[in-house]
Design a protein around this motif. Structure first.
Motif, PDB file in Angstrom:
ATOM      1  N   TYR A  48       0.806  -1.220   0.000  1.00  0.00           N
ATOM      2  CA  TYR A  48       0.000   0.000   0.000  1.00  0.00           C
ATOM      3  C   TYR A  48       0.844   1.278   0.000  1.00  0.00           C
ATOM      4  O   TYR A  48       0.305   2.376   0.086  1.00  0.00           O
ATOM      5  N   ILE A  49       2.156   1.156  -0.089  1.00  0.00           N
ATOM      6  CA  ILE A  49       3.015   2.348  -0.080  1.00  0.00           C
ATOM      7  C   ILE A  49       2.730   3.226  -1.290  1.00  0.00           C
ATOM      8  O   ILE A  49       2.668   4.453  -1.201  1.00  0.00           O
ATOM      9  N   SER A  50       2.548   2.590  -2.441  1.00  0.00           N
ATOM     10  CA  SER A  50       2.279   3.333  -3.671  1.00  0.00           C
ATOM     11  C   SER A  50       1.622   2.397  -4.666  1.00  0.00           C
ATOM     12  O   SER A  50       1.597   1.175  -4.475  1.00  0.00           O
ATOM     13  N   PHE A  51       1.109   2.973  -5.737  1.00  0.00           N
ATOM     14  CA  PHE A  51       0.484   2.145  -6.772  1.00  0.00           C
ATOM     15  C   PHE A  51       1.508   1.230  -7.422  1.00  0.00           C
ATOM     16  O   PHE A  51       1.203   0.091  -7.784  1.00  0.00           O
ATOM     17  N   ALA A  52       2.734   1.704  -7.545  1.00  0.00           N
ATOM     18  CA  ALA A  52       3.811   0.882  -8.108  1.00  0.00           C
ATOM     19  C   ALA A  52       4.067  -0.334  -7.226  1.00  0.00           C
ATOM     20  O   ALA A  52       4.314  -1.445  -7.725  1.00  0.00           O
ATOM     21  N   HIS A  53       4.038  -0.144  -5.896  1.00  0.00           N
ATOM     22  CA  HIS A  53       4.224  -1.271  -4.987  1.00  0.00           C
ATOM     23  C   HIS A  53       3.057  -2.258  -5.096  1.00  0.00           C
ATOM     24  O   HIS A  53       3.267  -3.484  -5.011  1.00  0.00           O
TER      25      HIS A  53
END
Length: 213
Positions: free
Chosen positions: A188-193
């Motif tokens: 959930y850190i970023s969309f890339a993650h």
């Protein structure tokens, strides 16, 4: 005490677990029973190696957290940011042997996208294959229906489930595991993650990630 309450509830065969969603309507009993019996025949043919029985569906993943609870230190609260998010759609063909052919798509999933995935999946068929799927409009559109004869010539047949019976489509279990069981906070850190997590599950499904059907 809380422990006493827990013991009492457990003695009554009650357990603490996630509440699940259910469909609003119920399937026609006669149709449901008929389809369920036909599906069991297909499952037996799959067990005997006569066909490859695949379960197909789509699911979306975004940064709105699916994790409802976690072990936390007393006095501290773990929080995950919930913000407007892009959406990663996954379309998958899964069987009970933990074999998965999946396709990711960032955008609206319509019949054209589904048709494209079926075309790609058909290109790698190893033998007679039956695909179990629901009656969503993108699965029953005129454009999709027009492609079925072509796929049948390639060895792929489609088995439509009765309406309002998602429990018969086993790939729903995969989506549930991906969203609630296997996912970790770093996704959930970023969309890339999040994309990295989804692609990792797809790549390692059947080895690191398994479902005991």
């Amino acid at each position: 005490s809380k422990q006493t309450i827990k013991r009492v509830w457990k003695s009554c065969a009650v357990s603490w677990r996630r509440i699940r969603k259910h469909v609003k309507h119920q399937p026609d009993p006669a149709v449901y029973q008929s389809k369920r019996e036909a599906l069991e025949v297909l499952r037996e043919e799959d067990r005997q190696g006569i066909i490859d029985l695949r379960y197909f569906d789509e699911s979306g993943f975004c940064l709105v957290p699916y994790i409802p609870y976690a072990w936390q230190e007393r006095g501290e609260t773990i929080s995950i940011g919930s913000v407007p998010s892009e959406r990663l759609n996954v379309l998958g063909f899964m069987n009970k042997r933990n074999e998965l052919d999946a396709y990711t798509f960032e955008g609206t999933v319509d019949s054209d996208v589904v048709i494209c995935c079926f075309d790609q999946f058909c290109a790698s068929l190893q033998g007679p294959t039956v695909v179990v799927m629901d009656n969503a409009s993108i699965h029953t559109s005129e454009a999709f229906q027009d492609e079925i004869p072509k796929w049948e010539k390639q060895g792929l047949s489609i088995f439509y489930l009765p309406e309002y019976s998602p429990e018969l489509n086993l790939i729903e279990i995969l989506w549930r595991f991906m969203k609630y069981e296997w996912i970790e906070f770093w996704a959930y850190i970023s969309f890339a993650h999040l994309i990295q997590y989804v692609e990792e599950v797809i790549k390692n499904f059947g080895e690191k990630y398994k479902i005991n059907f």
